[in-house]
Design an enzyme around this catalytic site. Structure first.
Site, PDB file in Angstrom:
ATOM      1  N   GLU A 112     -64.664 -78.311  65.975  1.00 29.97           N
ATOM      2  CA  GLU A 112     -64.949 -77.786  67.312  1.00 29.97           C
ATOM      3  C   GLU A 112     -64.315 -76.412  67.509  1.00 29.97           C
ATOM      4  O   GLU A 112     -64.921 -75.512  68.102  1.00 29.97           O
ATOM      5  CB  GLU A 112     -64.479 -78.776  68.370  1.00 29.97           C
ATOM      6  CG  GLU A 112     -65.343 -80.033  68.389  1.00 29.97           C
ATOM      7  CD  GLU A 112     -64.830 -81.122  69.309  1.00 29.97           C
ATOM      8  OE1 GLU A 112     -65.630 -81.662  70.084  1.00 29.97           O
ATOM      9  OE2 GLU A 112     -63.624 -81.440  69.255  1.00 29.97           O
ATOM     10  N   GLU A 132     -65.881 -88.780  65.356  1.00 29.70           N
ATOM     11  CA  GLU A 132     -65.418 -89.541  66.523  1.00 29.70           C
ATOM     12  C   GLU A 132     -66.173 -90.850  66.726  1.00 29.70           C
ATOM     13  O   GLU A 132     -65.605 -91.835  67.229  1.00 29.70           O
ATOM     14  CB  GLU A 132     -65.531 -88.666  67.783  1.00 29.70           C
ATOM     15  CG  GLU A 132     -64.500 -87.554  67.876  1.00 29.70           C
ATOM     16  CD  GLU A 132     -64.889 -86.299  67.115  1.00 29.70           C
ATOM     17  OE1 GLU A 132     -64.168 -85.294  67.241  1.00 29.70           O
ATOM     18  OE2 GLU A 132     -65.914 -86.320  66.396  1.00 29.70           O
TER      19      GLU A 132
END
Length: 258
Positions: A112, A132
């Site tokens: 990210e 995730e």
């Protein structure tokens, strides 16, 4: 000297380069909740520092980062974790070019952060992932949105929903990284990019980044309007006049950032 949680800052004032190195030995440079806050603040400081022209974000020990401090998510409120994308967007908010120098694991918040940078240069041992989903979560720091805009919705679903790893060759083909080198050549590749960008007007680089970031997911007519306004503004600058003069005189321009 500021005490940073899991990273350090090095400066090369002669070249105008600030290098942020994620460094947590034994934990693959995990990024703590505190580090997120500190990174955001540091990017703002570097953005305001006129001596800094470029920021490089990298990791120590052969890895970028394997991700965040997972237990730390349970120590924050639901409201706090819903706002995590704000800090990770700091490289994107920085007006100066930000280069992600990637090796080894680039997982979770690491990917990210890299997606929020302007350039991503990688060694051929790199593995990128947003894992995730494998722990009952989704990427929550901009990963779903920036990834989909970069590689397309279908490919983003394939990466996010499977939590799978993307190796260097695929990452290059998808546009997740702009260049892949051998690990020993990665420093030289980043240096070459800095040298190339150093020959350009700082004002032009800042304006290009601002227009691209502001308009890339908006309507075409809005982007064209922003581009035109920026073009008109730069047309009045010393750097543009110097660039035109140097072109006519067949010499290298001497930009001042004014």
């Amino acid at each position: 000297m500021t005490a940073y949680d899991g990273f350090r800052l090095d400066r090369d004032d002669a070249r105008g380069v600030a290098t942020i190195t994620l460094d947590v030995p034994g934990k693959f440079n995990r990024v703590s909740m505190l580090a997120r806050d500190q990174l955001s603040a540091l990017f703002a400081e570097l953005d305001a520092d006129e001596a800094v022209r470029f920021v490089v974000l990298t990791g120590a020990g052969g890895a970028f980062t394997a991700g965040g401090d997972i237990p730390g998510f349970l120590e924050r409120s639901a409201w706090d974790v819903s706002q995590l994308a704000r800090n990770v967007a700091a490289p994107e908010r920085c007006a100066k070019p930000v280069i992600a120098k990637l090796r080894g694991y680039v997982f979770g918040v690491g990917l990210e952060l890299a997606l929020a940078c302007d350039f991503r240069l990688a060694a051929d041992d790199v593995q990128l992932a947003l894992p995730e989903a494998t722990i009952g979560m989704i990427p929550g720091s901009g990963g779903t949105q920036r990834l989909a805009r970069l590689v397309g919705l279908g490919r983003a679903k394939d990466i996010v929903m499977r939590g799978r790893r993307v190796a260097a060759g695929e990452a290059l083909a998808l546009g997740l990284v702009g260049e892949v080198t051998a690990p020993d050549d990665l420093d030289a590749a980043v240096d070459a990019l800095v040298d190339e960008l150093s020959r350009h007007s700082p004002l032009a680089l800042k304006m290009a980044k601002r227009v691209l970031n502001a308009a890339y997911d908006g309507p075409l007519h809005v982007g064209l309007e922003l581009e035109g306004l920026a073009y008109g503004l730069l047309q009045q600058t010393h750097d543009f006049r110097e660039g035109v003069a140097a072109f006519g005189e067949k010499r290298r321009p001497e930009f001042t950032g004014e």
